[in-house]
Scaffold this active site. Structure first.
Site, PDB file in Angstrom:
ATOM      1  N   THR A 144      -9.351 -11.981 -13.078  1.00 54.11           N
ATOM      2  CA  THR A 144      -8.201 -11.433 -13.877  1.00 54.11           C
ATOM      3  C   THR A 144      -8.680 -11.722 -15.214  1.00 54.11           C
ATOM      4  O   THR A 144      -9.159 -12.649 -15.549  1.00 54.11           O
ATOM      5  CB  THR A 144      -6.867 -11.915 -13.527  1.00 54.11           C
ATOM      6  OG1 THR A 144      -5.962 -11.513 -14.301  1.00 54.11           O
ATOM      7  CG2 THR A 144      -6.561 -13.469 -13.648  1.00 54.11           C
ATOM      8  N   ASP A 178      -3.497  -6.523  -7.550  1.00 54.79           N
ATOM      9  CA  ASP A 178      -3.236  -5.241  -8.479  1.00 54.79           C
ATOM     10  C   ASP A 178      -1.597  -5.181  -8.462  1.00 54.79           C
ATOM     11  O   ASP A 178      -1.080  -5.151  -6.959  1.00 54.79           O
ATOM     12  CB  ASP A 178      -3.624  -3.894  -7.977  1.00 54.79           C
ATOM     13  CG  ASP A 178      -3.763  -2.967  -8.936  1.00 54.79           C
ATOM     14  OD1 ASP A 178      -3.949  -3.157 -10.101  1.00 54.79           O
ATOM     15  OD2 ASP A 178      -3.433  -1.703  -8.446  1.00 54.79           O
ATOM     16  N   SER A 179      -0.798  -4.997  -9.414  1.00 56.47           N
ATOM     17  CA  SER A 179       0.597  -4.914  -9.368  1.00 56.47           C
ATOM     18  C   SER A 179       1.241  -3.655 -10.019  1.00 56.47           C
ATOM     19  O   SER A 179       0.571  -3.107 -10.759  1.00 56.47           O
ATOM     20  CB  SER A 179       1.360  -6.128 -10.091  1.00 56.47           C
ATOM     21  OG  SER A 179       0.805  -6.982  -9.598  1.00 56.47           O
ATOM     22  N   LYS A 182      10.483 -17.852 -11.643  1.00 54.27           N
ATOM     23  CA  LYS A 182       9.909 -16.500 -11.324  1.00 54.27           C
ATOM     24  C   LYS A 182       9.012 -16.458 -10.093  1.00 54.27           C
ATOM     25  O   LYS A 182       9.280 -15.526  -9.194  1.00 54.27           O
ATOM     26  CB  LYS A 182       9.026 -15.972 -12.476  1.00 54.27           C
ATOM     27  CG  LYS A 182       8.395 -14.542 -12.249  1.00 54.27           C
ATOM     28  CD  LYS A 182       7.461 -14.051 -13.560  1.00 54.27           C
ATOM     29  CE  LYS A 182       6.701 -12.618 -12.979  1.00 54.27           C
ATOM     30  NZ  LYS A 182       5.622 -12.164 -14.062  1.00 54.27           N
TER      31      LYS A 182
HETATM   32  P1  IMP Z   1      -2.371  -4.796 -13.143  1.00 53.09           P
HETATM   33  O1  IMP Z   1      -3.116  -3.429 -13.116  1.00 53.09           O
HETATM   34  O2  IMP Z   1      -2.197  -5.544 -11.816  1.00 53.09           O
HETATM   35  O3  IMP Z   1      -2.889  -5.993 -13.854  1.00 53.09           O
HETATM   36  O4  IMP Z   1      -1.073  -4.510 -13.633  1.00 53.09           O
HETATM   37  C1  IMP Z   1      -0.555  -3.448 -13.929  1.00 53.09           C
HETATM   38  C2  IMP Z   1       0.499  -3.774 -15.153  1.00 53.09           C
HETATM   39  O5  IMP Z   1       1.637  -4.179 -14.946  1.00 53.09           O
HETATM   40  C3  IMP Z   1      -0.135  -4.667 -16.216  1.00 53.09           C
HETATM   41  O6  IMP Z   1       0.018  -4.100 -17.687  1.00 53.09           O
HETATM   42  C4  IMP Z   1       0.815  -5.794 -15.941  1.00 53.09           C
HETATM   43  O7  IMP Z   1       0.752  -6.346 -17.517  1.00 53.09           O
HETATM   44  C5  IMP Z   1       2.079  -5.468 -15.596  1.00 53.09           C
HETATM   45  N1  IMP Z   1       2.530  -6.295 -14.610  1.00 53.09           N
HETATM   46  C6  IMP Z   1       1.608  -6.855 -13.353  1.00 53.09           C
HETATM   47  N2  IMP Z   1       2.437  -7.805 -12.844  1.00 53.09           N
HETATM   48  C7  IMP Z   1       3.470  -7.928 -13.757  1.00 53.09           C
HETATM   49  C8  IMP Z   1       4.621  -8.936 -13.683  1.00 53.09           C
HETATM   50  O8  IMP Z   1       4.831  -9.990 -12.764  1.00 53.09           O
HETATM   51  N3  IMP Z   1       5.488  -8.804 -14.531  1.00 53.09           N
HETATM   52  C9  IMP Z   1       5.558  -7.986 -15.653  1.00 53.09           C
HETATM   53  N4  IMP Z   1       4.465  -6.993 -15.794  1.00 53.09           N
HETATM   54  C10 IMP Z   1       3.554  -7.102 -14.679  1.00 53.09           C
END
Ligand code: IMP
Length: 181
Positions: free
Chosen positions: A7, A63-64, A161
């Site tokens: 990451t 991935d979130s 959290k």
């Molecule tokens: P990523 O592609 O998984 O890195 O995340 C997609 C977007 O969602 C990124 O801009 C992250 O900052 C946001 N994001 C992912 N996880 C969280 C979280 O736990 N809290 C707040 N924003 C998140």
């Protein structure tokens, strides 16, 4: 065992370290091209194969995304683009005048352990706040109020959290699979 967390996000890295005390976490900011896909899992599987083909093994990534009911699941898989462009203020503007504020964070964890793929999912239900609050965490944390709470993710400590978050839930599901190998 040593596990590389892939990451470039320091907030995610801290959450991985706190949630996986049984493994030695090494940070690796190796890059993978995030494909445009309809699901988090497709993105994760593509990253795993890209990194495997570069010779990496024993790593974990996630991935979130934030999926807002009233916006038909948007920004979802486009979360990172939306944060980079309109940000939390822009998302709050899109929600202007809407009373339906239910949303969920989803996390898909993927790992390659001894050349075997492990996939785990986690969710956290909540709602979109009317204004940003709090300074902890990262990303959408200041505008997401988890169900059962009056405060945003950004007003919770990392440990609080992790107990309820999408990533915490996905990492617990991952640990169960990891420990039963
Ligand atoms: P990523 O592609 O998984 O890195 O995340 C997609 C977007 O969602 C990124 O801009 C992250 O900052 C946001 N994001 C992912 N996880 C969280 C979280 O736990 N809290 C707040 N924003 C998140």
């Amino acid at each position: 065992m040593k596990l590389q967390v892939i990451t470039s996000n320091q907030g995610k890295l801290r959450e991985f370290q706190a949630a996986l005390p049984q493994v030695e976490i090494i940070h690796n900011d190796a890059d993978c091209d995030e494909i445009q896909a309809d699901t988090l899992e497709e993105v994760v599987l593509s990253c795993i194969e890209q990194l495997r083909s570069k010779g990496l093994n024993n790593f974990i990534l996630d991935d979130s995304g934030l999926f807002v009911d009233g916006l038909q699941g948007f920004p979802g898989v486009y979360s990172s683009y939306v944060l980079r462009t309109i940000g939390n203020a822009g998302l709050l503007q899109l929600m202007d005048g809407r009373t339906e504020r239910q949303a969920r964070f989803k996390s898909c964890i993927g790992a390659l352990i001894d050349s075997e793929v492990i996939i785990a999912h986690g969710e956290c239900q909540g709602k979109i706040a009317f204004a940003e609050s709090g300074t902890e965490g990262f990303g959408f944390d200041p505008i997401f109020i988890p169900d059962g709470y009056e405060v945003s993710f950004a007003e919770l400590s990392l440990a609080e959290k992790n107990k309820i978050s999408h990533r915490g839930n996905a990492l617990r599901a991952f640990s169960a699979q990891f420990n039963s190998r």
